[in-house]
Scaffold this motif. Sequence first.
Motif, PDB file in Angstrom:
ATOM      1  N   SER A 133       0.835  -1.205   0.000  1.00 60.64           N
ATOM      2  CA  SER A 133       0.000   0.000   0.000  1.00 60.64           C
ATOM      3  C   SER A 133       0.867   1.251   0.000  1.00 60.64           C
ATOM      4  N   ALA A 162      -6.493   3.298  -2.729  1.00 61.21           N
ATOM      5  CA  ALA A 162      -7.809   2.725  -3.036  1.00 61.21           C
ATOM      6  C   ALA A 162      -7.728   1.797  -4.234  1.00 61.21           C
ATOM      7  N   ASP A 165      -6.532  -1.628  -3.498  1.00 64.62           N
ATOM      8  CA  ASP A 165      -7.318  -2.421  -2.543  1.00 64.62           C
ATOM      9  C   ASP A 165      -8.577  -2.953  -3.217  1.00 64.62           C
ATOM     10  N   ARG A 168     -12.085  -2.674  -1.322  1.00 63.92           N
ATOM     11  CA  ARG A 168     -12.453  -1.370  -0.791  1.00 63.92           C
ATOM     12  C   ARG A 168     -13.959  -1.148  -0.731  1.00 63.92           C
ATOM     13  N   VAL A 176     -14.105  -1.396   7.221  1.00 65.80           N
ATOM     14  CA  VAL A 176     -13.809   0.040   7.188  1.00 65.80           C
ATOM     15  C   VAL A 176     -12.765   0.405   8.246  1.00 65.80           C
ATOM     16  N   THR A 179      -9.453  -0.602   6.984  1.00 59.14           N
ATOM     17  CA  THR A 179      -8.994   0.386   6.004  1.00 59.14           C
ATOM     18  C   THR A 179      -8.437   1.622   6.694  1.00 59.14           C
ATOM     19  N   LEU A 183      -4.942   3.146   6.107  1.00 58.84           N
ATOM     20  CA  LEU A 183      -4.906   4.324   5.247  1.00 58.84           C
ATOM     21  C   LEU A 183      -4.163   5.489   5.891  1.00 58.84           C
ATOM     22  N   HIS A 253     -16.965   4.228  -0.986  1.00 54.79           N
ATOM     23  CA  HIS A 253     -16.126   3.502  -0.043  1.00 54.79           C
ATOM     24  C   HIS A 253     -15.300   4.479   0.797  1.00 54.79           C
ATOM     25  N   TYR A 255     -12.111   5.151   1.189  1.00 55.71           N
ATOM     26  CA  TYR A 255     -11.074   5.940   0.514  1.00 55.71           C
ATOM     27  C   TYR A 255     -11.706   7.140  -0.215  1.00 55.71           C
TER      28      TYR A 255
END
Length: 422
Positions: A133, A162, A165, A168, A176, A179, A183, A253, A255
């Motif tokens: 990532s 994003a 992924d 996502r 979430v 993420t 993130l 989503h 992101y």
Amino acid sequence: MRDQEPATDAAERRLSTKETAELLGVKPETVYAYVSRGQLSSRREPGGRGSTFDPQEVEALARRNRREANGTSSSGGELSVRTRITLIDKDRYYFRGVDATELAARHTYEEVAEWLWTGHLRPGVTFSAPHASVAVARRAVDALPEHTGSTDRLRAAATAAAAADPLRFDLSEEAVLGTARMLIPTLVTALPPVLPGHRDRGPLAHRLWARLSGRPADEASLRALDTALALLVDHDLAASTLAVRIAASARAHAYAAVSAGLGVIEGPLHGAASGLAHRLLLEVLDRGAAGPVIADELREGRRIPGLGHRLYRGEDPRARALFTLLEGIPHAAPALAAARDIVTTTARHAALHANVDLALAVLSTSCGMPSTAGETIFAVARTAGWIAHALEEYGERPLRMRPSGHYVGPRPPQPLPQALPG
């Protein structure tokens, strides 16, 4: 009555300060306080001796003030959203019912974020991101032009992460949160470091410091940065947070929801406001006193950055908490003195208190950070709050964030438009 005047007259003729004060039912000094808070915009006409104001903008503020006086509006807005995340009340603010400044004083940014997301504290928690990532986000950021701003880089990093992924679109709470924990450190680590030899490990504030300052960090300065992040995690339905909730209402989503927030935060009245305060503070330090600097700002009809907040009558509690920490950092003393000079000087014509943008400016100027540092801190910190609001919105009815437009254009039917002559 003014309501019955032709629209063209209102558009052509601007109001003087005295007329604006009479329409709002306030003193002229309060009009300038509205300007300083960003609630009114002023303009000096060529050859004019004073500021002028847009009649429609003044009347909109007057209507909003009347609604607030009648108790029909919350915080000056017409849209009300039920939330369990943040309460702002009587010059204090709370995360899930707990005093936010006390949380930030006792817990790290990551711990406060976890509390905001789940209602549970996880002592010692740190966020980390998988190498894949971070690698894709760094490539996206490195491909941008050299002059690109930090928020542009964060947006590019979020979009790249994003795209990497494939899961996502899973909007379950567990997904979430996973993420979010990935993130936020991805966004930070994707930014180019300016501190040579830094190794990306430990709390998020340590990694962010290496992207903001070329100076080695002492514990007091790192603590101030970490506390600033924790204080800024959320602030109810600020403009960027509302954008995030609208995106989440459409089931974007996480992101994409964060990207919506990043798109709004660059505004000079939101996340970028700290950069204006940073430059003002540098000018005061350079000239040795706030008086001539403030005079120049007022002469040009500009609001004084770093002062006033529409949600607080007194000092912004985030500024107060951050100033207290900065007082324990010896190299912050000149910037702190300059900030106090700004507040004291401006108070001669408007009762405005310091807000968090001025406190961030003291942090950034005293720690050798660029003027964009406050905006970067703001964006990284608020990402956690945006995730909390997105999670809350995913539990609501889809597409509920759909206000109705109040059409004021020409009434139909109108003739078909004619093409302009070639």
